[in-house]
Design a protein around this motif. Structure first.
Motif, PDB file in Angstrom:
ATOM      1  N   MET A 255     -18.600-111.421 -53.471  1.00  0.00           N
ATOM      2  CA  MET A 255     -19.684-112.437 -52.556  1.00  0.00           C
ATOM      3  C   MET A 255     -20.126-113.634 -53.922  1.00  0.00           C
ATOM      4  O   MET A 255     -19.621-114.634 -53.428  1.00  0.00           O
ATOM      5  CB  MET A 255     -20.532-112.261 -52.372  1.00  0.00           C
ATOM      6  N   TYR A 256     -19.801-112.982 -55.163  1.00  0.00           N
ATOM      7  CA  TYR A 256     -20.179-114.633 -56.639  1.00  0.00           C
ATOM      8  C   TYR A 256     -18.975-115.031 -56.234  1.00  0.00           C
ATOM      9  O   TYR A 256     -19.109-116.117 -56.261  1.00  0.00           O
ATOM     10  CB  TYR A 256     -21.009-113.451 -57.331  1.00  0.00           C
ATOM     11  N   ILE A 258     -17.162-115.691 -54.149  1.00  0.00           N
ATOM     12  CA  ILE A 258     -16.585-116.510 -52.831  1.00  0.00           C
ATOM     13  C   ILE A 258     -17.693-117.671 -53.025  1.00  0.00           C
ATOM     14  O   ILE A 258     -17.076-119.389 -53.660  1.00  0.00           O
ATOM     15  CB  ILE A 258     -16.993-116.304 -51.866  1.00  0.00           C
ATOM     16  N   LEU A 259     -19.201-117.394 -54.243  1.00  0.00           N
ATOM     17  CA  LEU A 259     -19.822-118.526 -53.784  1.00  0.00           C
ATOM     18  C   LEU A 259     -19.299-119.717 -54.873  1.00  0.00           C
ATOM     19  O   LEU A 259     -19.144-120.931 -55.284  1.00  0.00           O
ATOM     20  CB  LEU A 259     -21.234-117.889 -54.311  1.00  0.00           C
ATOM     21  N   ASP A 262     -16.437-122.011 -54.053  1.00  0.00           N
ATOM     22  CA  ASP A 262     -17.032-123.041 -53.632  1.00  0.00           C
ATOM     23  C   ASP A 262     -17.346-123.918 -54.503  1.00  0.00           C
ATOM     24  O   ASP A 262     -17.106-124.826 -54.630  1.00  0.00           O
ATOM     25  CB  ASP A 262     -18.417-121.912 -52.756  1.00  0.00           C
ATOM     26  N   TYR A 263     -18.867-123.839 -55.500  1.00  0.00           N
ATOM     27  CA  TYR A 263     -19.378-124.248 -56.628  1.00  0.00           C
ATOM     28  C   TYR A 263     -18.059-125.308 -57.217  1.00  0.00           C
ATOM     29  O   TYR A 263     -17.927-126.440 -57.143  1.00  0.00           O
ATOM     30  CB  TYR A 263     -19.963-123.186 -56.859  1.00  0.00           C
ATOM     31  N   ARG A 266     -16.247-127.650 -55.093  1.00  0.00           N
ATOM     32  CA  ARG A 266     -16.986-128.531 -54.718  1.00  0.00           C
ATOM     33  C   ARG A 266     -17.678-129.886 -56.200  1.00  0.00           C
ATOM     34  O   ARG A 266     -17.182-130.904 -56.232  1.00  0.00           O
ATOM     35  CB  ARG A 266     -18.756-128.296 -54.595  1.00  0.00           C
ATOM     36  N   GLN A 269     -14.283-131.726 -56.847  1.00  0.00           N
ATOM     37  CA  GLN A 269     -14.435-132.758 -55.891  1.00  0.00           C
ATOM     38  C   GLN A 269     -15.484-133.950 -56.361  1.00  0.00           C
ATOM     39  O   GLN A 269     -14.661-135.113 -56.051  1.00  0.00           O
ATOM     40  CB  GLN A 269     -14.999-132.188 -54.377  1.00  0.00           C
TER      41      GLN A 269
ATOM     42  N   TYR B 147     -17.474-111.932 -43.826  1.00  0.00           N
ATOM     43  CA  TYR B 147     -19.233-111.081 -43.788  1.00  0.00           C
ATOM     44  C   TYR B 147     -19.375-111.773 -42.626  1.00  0.00           C
ATOM     45  O   TYR B 147     -19.077-112.170 -41.518  1.00  0.00           O
ATOM     46  CB  TYR B 147     -19.460-112.334 -44.613  1.00  0.00           C
ATOM     47  N   LEU B 171     -25.089-106.544 -47.865  1.00  0.00           N
ATOM     48  CA  LEU B 171     -25.242-107.065 -48.618  1.00  0.00           C
ATOM     49  C   LEU B 171     -26.773-107.673 -48.930  1.00  0.00           C
ATOM     50  O   LEU B 171     -26.725-107.473 -50.533  1.00  0.00           O
ATOM     51  CB  LEU B 171     -23.434-108.164 -48.525  1.00  0.00           C
ATOM     52  N   ASN B 189     -16.907-122.907 -44.582  1.00  0.00           N
ATOM     53  CA  ASN B 189     -16.501-122.221 -45.405  1.00  0.00           C
ATOM     54  C   ASN B 189     -16.843-121.039 -46.736  1.00  0.00           C
ATOM     55  O   ASN B 189     -16.455-120.661 -46.981  1.00  0.00           O
ATOM     56  CB  ASN B 189     -16.921-123.150 -46.903  1.00  0.00           C
ATOM     57  N   CYS B 191     -19.932-120.455 -46.667  1.00  0.00           N
ATOM     58  CA  CYS B 191     -20.749-120.153 -48.404  1.00  0.00           C
ATOM     59  C   CYS B 191     -22.721-120.570 -48.046  1.00  0.00           C
ATOM     60  O   CYS B 191     -23.321-119.999 -48.168  1.00  0.00           O
ATOM     61  CB  CYS B 191     -20.251-121.038 -49.129  1.00  0.00           C
ATOM     62  N   SER B 208     -28.179-119.589 -48.711  1.00  0.00           N
ATOM     63  CA  SER B 208     -26.869-119.221 -49.240  1.00  0.00           C
ATOM     64  C   SER B 208     -26.129-117.631 -49.054  1.00  0.00           C
ATOM     65  O   SER B 208     -27.380-117.087 -48.531  1.00  0.00           O
ATOM     66  CB  SER B 208     -26.877-119.410 -50.477  1.00  0.00           C
ATOM     67  N   LEU B 209     -25.022-117.664 -49.644  1.00  0.00           N
ATOM     68  CA  LEU B 209     -24.401-116.376 -48.548  1.00  0.00           C
ATOM     69  C   LEU B 209     -25.290-115.041 -49.705  1.00  0.00           C
ATOM     70  O   LEU B 209     -25.454-114.218 -48.871  1.00  0.00           O
ATOM     71  CB  LEU B 209     -23.245-116.380 -49.491  1.00  0.00           C
ATOM     72  N   HIS B 252     -23.828-131.785 -47.335  1.00  0.00           N
ATOM     73  CA  HIS B 252     -24.167-130.589 -48.083  1.00  0.00           C
ATOM     74  C   HIS B 252     -24.591-130.972 -48.962  1.00  0.00           C
ATOM     75  O   HIS B 252     -24.487-129.698 -49.792  1.00  0.00           O
ATOM     76  CB  HIS B 252     -22.751-130.073 -47.832  1.00  0.00           C
TER      77      HIS B 252
END
Lengths: 613, 460
Positions: A255-256, A258-259, A262-263, A266, A269, B147, B171, B189, B191, B208-209, B252
């Motif tokens: 999970m982390y 993935i996060l 994403d960050y 971003r 970008q 998820y 989770l 995405n 998240c 957030s996730l 976002h």
């Protein structure tokens, strides 16, 4: 009326007083009525006065009337009508002189009175009209006052009404507000009640649900089942794993991850966007600087604050230096520097634009018309002047022609001979000048010729080399006819391109010049010749141009290479020049001839030119 | 544009497989699987009762048919026609059934939302999830299938649980600051989870996730709130349609509102193109007097032609007066959809049911308005390009693209009332569904269509 009293002058008032005095005294007399009438009567009445007076005195009462008059007169302060009596007993004699004097005085008085009366009357009239006017004014004002009063009342009424309305509206607003408040309260209370009810209901519902759950689930419902033929494999082909602490940790990790991804994405970008924006800013800055620097100087010089430019230049340099590292650094200093410099530039640009605007507006306001008019006037004046000059020149020419004719016809006189001498001298001078000019030209020509021959020799050499190369190439091609290989062909291409260009060069260099010559000659003066000679040394540059041109067209000329030079020449030359000499000149053997031919045409054309006038 | 022959259908149950190869449709208790290209029947399965719901598994290998009345789910395999699976929820009943993203688990929601049963096709294991919330959109999976977020209700409070789909491990579990949670939706995405409250309150929360509250947004109070929510495919924007007839776009980065799109009844901006569907009877020539007058015939005549006309601004749209004393009033933004490239947003305001609004997201302004003759049933974007297909329950299909728009009569004897439509994955065809039939519509290649559209746009 009080006004009137104050308005009248002193003399008038004293007179009126005296009049009143008269009247008061006269009342005692028996004929006071008449006398009063006399005083008040207007001029037309005066004619009747005699008839009245005749009635006053009759034959019988002469004595009495005289005495009465005497008495009256003395009271008014006139001298007595009687003579001064010596004795008391003696009868008083009527003094005629005194009577006449009195009469005269009375008459004078009468006239004066009449005059005064007239004055008073006119005054009276005037005052009367004044009064009328004032009265009318007064009435008008009174009317106005009335209307305004009415208006005021109306307005007051309206004001009152509006205030009333306002008060009502205020009241309504207040009511509405209260209503809103009330409704909001109701909504809030309803909401709380609803929530409360909902909660209660939900609790009940939950309880029921729980019970249902127990009932349904605990019955060990046989029906709740899955009837499956055979279990299928997982989509990913893996076997299901047991749930342990490890899997939990792994899940967290994932999970982390993935996060984080994403960050990171971003951030990337945002970085990219930042870089782009920075680029845009840089470009803007550059453009601003380039835009401002040439224009900036002039006003700056005028305002003479050269320190500013120095500072900004220094900053620019700093910007240039740090540009390389700019993209990697996103630290604040760089950002500040960039933004500051941009801001500064922007301010300068803004002020500049404002200045321009001001100038434009100024010009529009004042300068535009005046300047325009002035220029037009100037134009007119100028044209007039020029016309005058032309006229003068024409006259001069005419006189000179006449003089020349005279000179030509009559040369016997001393004066004419002298004149002729003068002219001859002048001519001599001129010829000398021309001679020197010619000499200079000749020198130039010589120089030109030398350079030309050199060029021709070089060209010949090149040509020879080219011929050789071509021969070798042809040989090679013949040799390669059977086994064509790619690399070779490329070499050939390169080579051929070069040779083609050089070949063209020769042709175009030669063929370009004649194009120029007739053109310049046709302008037709000796000065033109010198121009031409000046232009001739510039031929290497034109040949350069030709080279580039032929380089551009070399790709298309590759296929031409198979053609022999004899074939090329007519095509090339025929296209550019019609003169046969230049086609001959392109042959390597006749370079000299080329130049001589060239010079020949020069001289020929020159001679022709001289013949023309 | 070509149309296939019509096939029988019941309950509008017709779906393309996720890989785009097959088309499943239901006729009463039969499930028919066809090849998309040849339209030949590949498989025919017979269920125990009338099918009420079908769903393809994500790998297009299985298809589930739910019979809610009987509390039954039957699963069929495409590869092995003889393979069968039947899940009986018994007396607990069944109200919803869906696949998990891996295509090997089935989530059944029992009646009264007592629990969710997770049946596995791989193992014998059965998992239960208690306290699912009975709401509009209570289950949502991330696009990568990793998820699942589930809305829950315990002790009069809303919770969201996030499960890992691979092993159904919990989770995260967190309570949400909502009165009565109505829907949850993952950002594409995966998240960010958008959670919105009941229509009585305008509130949208973004989590957030890992369960952190990122932001909360509320536009106003004391009025009916959110009606529809849609994420842009790029996850950059969150469009929130509400009962006040406005769409608010959140960004976002700060999760603040960028802009709000009002849906006024009159359009004044001359930059907006307003397409008005106009009906014309073919027998009426130009300039001829219409007799009987066109308004006389009620409803669209089957023989009449319809086309789009560009109306000159200002245009006033047909509006409905909502009945305010009834539940679920017909006001507000009921439908919202982003185009696949996130450049356009299509909306429908429920009190102007005939109009579809297309917004330019790049310039954040109204781009075009399509006013139909009858209320818009549904619209759907082409999955490949900004092209919108609209149906109004009539016998016509409407297509919009930035180049222009057109209306197409669905051929065939009788009236084919298009009630719903779904695009094929490739964007080359779509299924048009009527009450009893389905018909496939094949569009020309992109180039041909775009030229056609341009021509049409030029004409109208």
């Amino acid at each position: 009326m009080g006004d009137w009293m104050t308005v009248t002058d002193r003399g008038l008032s004293s007179e009126s007083k005296s009049i009143s005095q008269y009247t008061s005294e006269i009342k005692m007399s028996p004929s006071s009525l008449y006398s009063q009438q006399v005083l008040c009567s207007s001029i037309p009445l005066s004619k009747n006065v005699h008839s009245f007076f005749s009635a006053f005195c009759t034959e019988d009462n002469i004595e009495q009337s005289v005495s009465y008059l005497d008495q009256e007169l003395t009271t008014f302060g006139f001298p007595s009508l009687y003579e001064e009596s010596k004795g008391k007993e003696t009868k008083r004699e009527l003094n005629i002189v005194a009577v006449l004097n009195c009469m005269n005085e009375l008459l004078v008085l009468q006239r004066k009175n009449l005059l005064a009366q007239e004055n008073v009357e006119t005054q009276n009239l005037k005052l009367g009209s004044d009064m009328d006017h004032l009265q009318s004014c007064y009435s008008k004002l009174k009317e106005q006052l009335e209307t305004s009063r009415r208006e005021m009342i109306g307005l007051q009424e309206r004001d009152r009404q509006l205030q009333c309305k306002n008060r009502n509206l205020h009241q309504l607003l207040k009511n509405e507000k209260d209503e809103v408040q009330k409704l909001q309260n109701i909504i809030a209370s309803r909401a709380t009640q609803y929530n409360h009810d909902m909660k209660r209901k939900e609790r009940e519902y939950n309880k029921l649900k729980e019970r249902l759950h127990q009932l349904v689930m605990n019955k060990k419902d046989k029906k709740i089942a899955m009837d499956i033929l055979n279990y299928v494999g997982r989509a990913d082909g893996k076997r299901g794993s047991w749930r342990t602490g490890k899997t939990e940790a792994r899940n967290e990790d994932e999970m982390y991850k993935i996060l984080l991804n994403d960050y990171e994405y971003r951030q990337k970008q945002i970085l990219m966007e930042n870089a782009e924006l920075k680029k845009v800013l840089q470009q803007m800055k550059k453009e601003m600087i380039s835009l401002l620097s040439p224009q900036k100087k002039k006003p700056r010089e005028r305002v003479d604050d050269s320190t500013g430019t120095v500072i900004s230049d220094v900053e620019e340099d700093a910007g240039e230096l740090s540009r390389e590292s700019m993209w990697d650094l996103s630290c604040e200093t760089v950002r500040e520097q960039l933004t500051n410099s941009i801001r500064k530039q922007w301010r300068i640009l803004k002020s500049h634009v404002e200045k321009l605007d001001n100038q434009v507006s100024k010009v529009h306001l004042e300068g535009f018309n005046d300047e325009d008019v002035i220029s037009r006037q100037d134009h007119e004046q100028e044209t007039e002047k020029l016309e005058l000059e032309i006229q003068q020149c024409k006259e001069m020419i005419k006189t000179q022609q006449q003089l020349l004719q005279q000179l030509a016809t009559a040369c016997d006189d001393d004066t004419t001979s002298l004149l002729r001498d003068c002219y001859l001298l002048e001519e001599k001078e001129r010829l000398k000048e021309e001679w020197s000019l010619f000499k200079e030209q000749k020198k130039n020509f010589e120089r030109e010729r030398r350079s030309f021959t050199e060029a021709a020799i070089r060209l010949g050499l090149e040509r020879k080399a080219f011929e050789e190369e071509r021969a070798s190439w042809l040989k090679q091609q013949f040799l390669n006819m059977t086994t064509f290989d790619h690399q070779n062909s490329e070499n050939v291409k390169l080579f051929s391109a070069f040779s083609g260009s050089s070949d063209r060069d020769n042709l175009t260099v030669h063929s370009r010049q004649p194009q120029k010559k007739p053109h310049s000659v046709s302008n037709g003066s000796p000065v033109c010749m010198s121009k031409l000679t000046k232009s001739l040394p510039a031929s290497p540059s034109t040949s350069d141009f030709c080279q580039t041109r032929s380089c551009i067209s070399e790709h298309s000329s590759i296929n031409v290479l198979n053609i022999t030079p004899e074939e090329i020449k007519p095509n090339q030359v025929g296209g550019e020049c019609t003169n046969q000499k230049w086609s001959v000149a392109s042959r390597p053997g006749s370079q000299e001839g080329c130049y001589s031919g060239c010079s020949l045409t020069y001289t020929n054309s020159h001679v022709e030119k001289d013949d023309l006038p | 544009m070509n149309f296939s022959e019509v096939f029988k259908l019941s309950s509008l149950l017709c779906k393309f497989s996720p890989d785009g190869k097959y088309l499943a449709s239901c006729v009463q208790y039969r499930l028919v699987v066809r090849d998309v290209n040849t339209l030949q029947i590949l498989q025919l399965y017979t269920c125990l009762d009338q099918i009420q719901h079908i769903e393809w598994s994500a790998d297009s290998l299985f298809i589930l048919c739910a019979m809610y009345k009987r509390g039954l789910v039957q699963v069929w395999s495409l590869e092995q026609p003889e393979w069968h699976c039947k899940i009986d929820e018994g007396s607990a009943g069944l109200v919803a059934s869906c696949w998990s993203p891996d295509g090997r688990h089935i989530l059944n929601t029992t009646e009264f939302h007592l629990r969710i049963t997770v049946w596995s096709l791989c193992t014998k294991s059965v998992s239960y999830i208690k306290y699912p919330k009975a709401c509009l959109q209570g289950i949502t999976f991330t696009r990568d299938g990793r998820y699942m977020a589930l809305a829950e209700r315990r002790d009069c409070k809303d919770y969201v649980s996030i499960f890992v789909c691979s092993d159904w491990q919990l989770l995260r579990h967190f309570d949400t600051d909502t009165q009565d949670l109505t829907g949850i939706e993952w950002a594409p995405n995966g998240c960010v989870l958008a959670v919105w409250d009941t229509c009585l309150e305008y509130k949208i929360l973004l989590y957030s996730l890992d369960g952190r509250l990122l932001s909360a947004y509320s536009a106003y109070e004391w009025s009916l709130g959110i009606k529809s929510v849609a994420w842009s495919p790029s996850s950059q924007f969150l469009a929130v349609g509400s009962y006040d007839g406005k769409v608010r776009i959140l960004n976002h980065v700060t999760w603040k509102m960028i802009t709000e799109f009002g849906h006024p009844a009159t359009i004044n901006n001359p930059k907006t193109v307003v397409y008005k569907e106009a009906q014309k009877s073919p027998q009426l020539g130009l300039g001829c007097l219409s007799f009987p007058p066109p308004g006389a015939g009620a409803g669209p005549l089957p023989s009449s032609e319809s086309k789009y006309e560009i109306a000159s601004v200002p245009v006033s749209l047909q509006t409905l007066k909502p009945v305010t004393d009834r539940a679920n009033p017909k006001i507000g933004i009921g439908m919202l959809a982003f185009s696949p490239d996130s450049y356009f947003l299509a909306t429908r305001n429920d009190n102007t049911p005939n109009a579809v609004w297309v917004w330019d997201i790049q310039k954040l302004r109204l781009f075009a308005v399509l006013e139909q003759l009858s209320p818009v049933r549904t619209f759907q974007w082409d999955p490949q390009q900004p092209r919108l297909a609209i149906c109004t329950g009539g016998s016509r299909l409407y297509l919009w693209s930035p180049a222009g728009c057109m209306s197409v009569q669905v051929p065939g004897e009788g009236d084919f009332a298009v009630l719903s439509l779904c695009w094929h994955l490739s964007g080359d065809s779509m299924a048009l569904l009527s009450k009893d039939h389905v018909c496939l519509c094949f569009l020309e290649t992109e180039a041909a269509v775009s030229t056609a559209c341009r021509q049409l746009g030029g004409h109208t």
